[in-house]
Design a protein around this motif. Structure first.
Motif, PDB file in Angstrom:
ATOM      1  N   SER A 224      66.916  71.925  24.000  1.00  0.00           N
ATOM      2  CA  SER A 224      66.542  70.914  24.995  1.00  0.00           C
ATOM      3  C   SER A 224      65.198  71.262  25.613  1.00  0.00           C
ATOM      4  O   SER A 224      64.927  72.414  25.951  1.00  0.00           O
ATOM      5  CB  SER A 224      67.594  70.821  26.086  1.00  0.00           C
ATOM      6  N   GLN A 225      64.341  70.231  25.738  1.00  0.00           N
ATOM      7  CA  GLN A 225      62.968  70.445  26.188  1.00  0.00           C
ATOM      8  C   GLN A 225      62.737  69.984  27.615  1.00  0.00           C
ATOM      9  O   GLN A 225      61.916  70.540  28.337  1.00  0.00           O
ATOM     10  CB  GLN A 225      62.020  69.648  25.275  1.00  0.00           C
ATOM     11  N   SER A 226      63.427  68.915  28.000  1.00  0.00           N
ATOM     12  CA  SER A 226      63.145  68.257  29.280  1.00  0.00           C
ATOM     13  C   SER A 226      64.447  68.091  30.047  1.00  0.00           C
ATOM     14  O   SER A 226      65.501  67.851  29.446  1.00  0.00           O
ATOM     15  CB  SER A 226      62.537  66.871  29.047  1.00  0.00           C
TER      16      SER A 226
ATOM     17  N   CYS B 215      72.650  64.927  36.251  1.00  0.00           N
ATOM     18  CA  CYS B 215      71.766  65.848  35.547  1.00  0.00           C
ATOM     19  C   CYS B 215      71.638  65.354  34.109  1.00  0.00           C
ATOM     20  O   CYS B 215      72.606  64.840  33.540  1.00  0.00           O
ATOM     21  CB  CYS B 215      72.392  67.247  35.596  1.00  0.00           C
ATOM     22  N   ALA B 216      70.453  65.504  33.527  1.00  0.00           N
ATOM     23  CA  ALA B 216      70.254  65.031  32.152  1.00  0.00           C
ATOM     24  C   ALA B 216      69.309  65.962  31.416  1.00  0.00           C
ATOM     25  O   ALA B 216      68.434  66.586  32.021  1.00  0.00           O
ATOM     26  CB  ALA B 216      69.701  63.605  32.157  1.00  0.00           C
ATOM     27  N   SER B 217      69.492  66.043  30.106  1.00  0.00           N
ATOM     28  CA  SER B 217      68.581  66.847  29.289  1.00  0.00           C
ATOM     29  C   SER B 217      68.169  66.040  28.074  1.00  0.00           C
ATOM     30  O   SER B 217      68.890  65.153  27.628  1.00  0.00           O
ATOM     31  CB  SER B 217      69.243  68.151  28.845  1.00  0.00           C
ATOM     32  N   ARG B 218      67.006  66.374  27.539  1.00  0.00           N
ATOM     33  CA  ARG B 218      66.550  65.727  26.306  1.00  0.00           C
ATOM     34  C   ARG B 218      66.211  66.780  25.271  1.00  0.00           C
ATOM     35  O   ARG B 218      65.470  67.722  25.547  1.00  0.00           O
ATOM     36  CB  ARG B 218      65.328  64.846  26.542  1.00  0.00           C
ATOM     37  N   GLY B 219      66.752  66.597  24.100  1.00  0.00           N
ATOM     38  CA  GLY B 219      66.476  67.505  23.002  1.00  0.00           C
ATOM     39  C   GLY B 219      65.406  66.947  22.080  1.00  0.00           C
ATOM     40  O   GLY B 219      64.720  65.983  22.403  1.00  0.00           O
ATOM     41  N   ARG B 220      65.250  67.565  20.912  1.00  0.00           N
ATOM     42  CA  ARG B 220      64.188  67.168  19.989  1.00  0.00           C
ATOM     43  C   ARG B 220      64.391  65.773  19.402  1.00  0.00           C
ATOM     44  O   ARG B 220      63.459  65.166  18.918  1.00  0.00           O
ATOM     45  CB  ARG B 220      64.067  68.187  18.855  1.00  0.00           C
ATOM     46  N   ASP B 221      65.617  65.250  19.431  1.00  0.00           N
ATOM     47  CA  ASP B 221      65.844  63.923  18.863  1.00  0.00           C
ATOM     48  C   ASP B 221      65.522  62.801  19.849  1.00  0.00           C
ATOM     49  O   ASP B 221      65.767  61.631  19.563  1.00  0.00           O
ATOM     50  CB  ASP B 221      67.297  63.794  18.377  1.00  0.00           C
ATOM     51  N   ASP B 222      64.999  63.130  20.987  1.00  0.00           N
ATOM     52  CA  ASP B 222      64.576  62.168  22.010  1.00  0.00           C
ATOM     53  C   ASP B 222      65.723  61.486  22.742  1.00  0.00           C
ATOM     54  O   ASP B 222      65.496  60.698  23.646  1.00  0.00           O
ATOM     55  CB  ASP B 222      63.653  61.088  21.419  1.00  0.00           C
TER      56      ASP B 222
END
Lengths: 114, 110
Positions: free
Chosen positions: B30-32, B89-96
């Motif tokens: 997760s990036q964001s 709370c939320a996260s974004r991984g490489r798949d957007d």
């Protein structure tokens, strides 16, 4: 200000009806999303789109389809509504650039299927 | 299955105190990370986004990220009754795709 609008705030349909939920954004966002939100289950992604005529399945696509003919408009279609599709439906949009990837949500459509 | 976990609450905090909201995520790539606030009957609105380890402050809000522990938190200083809401709370991984937690209900006691 970013504006995401949804066609209806409240909607009541009968089982078996075809239902269209429309979402329009005015910020030239590439990405658009459809979620449903249910108590205890949180926000669940139904479908999303990175660009015109593109669509990707989310986590719960069964019973739904989408259409994105124009960049600003993303439609969610319930082909044959069922009572378990009674929910709050939220549309969101964002830029593709990861440095500006805030999702902006519309006001939601509360759909009741009888 | 990639998940974002939050305590559902309700978390009750006296007015003027610090509210601390916590979140863990399972996807190591997760990036964001994001915190959204949702008032009852309304749609979520972004409060904070954080992309790198450490603290990020914006007014009364501070987001904290620890990628090694896969942990994100939100601190609200000088809590006000208007802060009473559900915080997602939320996260974004490489798949957007963005994965949302189920939210923590926060109640600020006057």
């Amino acid at each position: 200000d970013v504006k995401v609008t949804q066609s209806s705030r409240y909607l009541v349909k009968r089982t078996g009806e075809k239902v269209f939920l429309e979402c329009v954004q005015d910020m030239d966002h590439e990405n658009m999303f459809w979620y449903r939100q249910d108590p205890g289950l949180g926000l669940r992604l139904i479908y999303f789109s990175y660009d015109v005529k593109m669509k990707e399945k989310g986590d719960i696509p069964e019973g739904y389809s989408v259409s994105r003919e124009k960049k600003e408009r993303f439609s969610l279609i319930l082909e044959s509504a069922s009572t378990n599709q009674t929910s709050m439906y939220l549309c969101a949009s964002s830029f593709r650039d990861r440095g500006a990837d805030t999702q902006y949500f519309g006001p939601g459509t509360r759909l009741t299927v009888l | 299955q990639k998940e974002v976990e939050q305590n559902s609450g309700p978390l009750s905090v006296p007015e003027g105190a610090i509210a601390s909201l916590n979140c863990t995520y399972s996807d190591r790539v997760s990036q964001s990370f994001f915190w959204y606030r949702q008032y009852s009957g309304k749609s979520p609105e972004l409060i904070m986004s954080i992309y790198s380890n450490g603290d990020k402050e914006d007014g009364r809000f501070t987001a904290q990220l620890n990628k090694a522990s896969q942990y994100v938190s939100l601190l609200i200083r000088d809590s006000q009754p208007s802060d009473s809401a559900t915080y997602l709370c939320a996260s974004r991984g490489r798949d957007d795709k963005i994965i949302f937690g189920k939210g923590t209900r926060l109640h600020i006691l006057p």
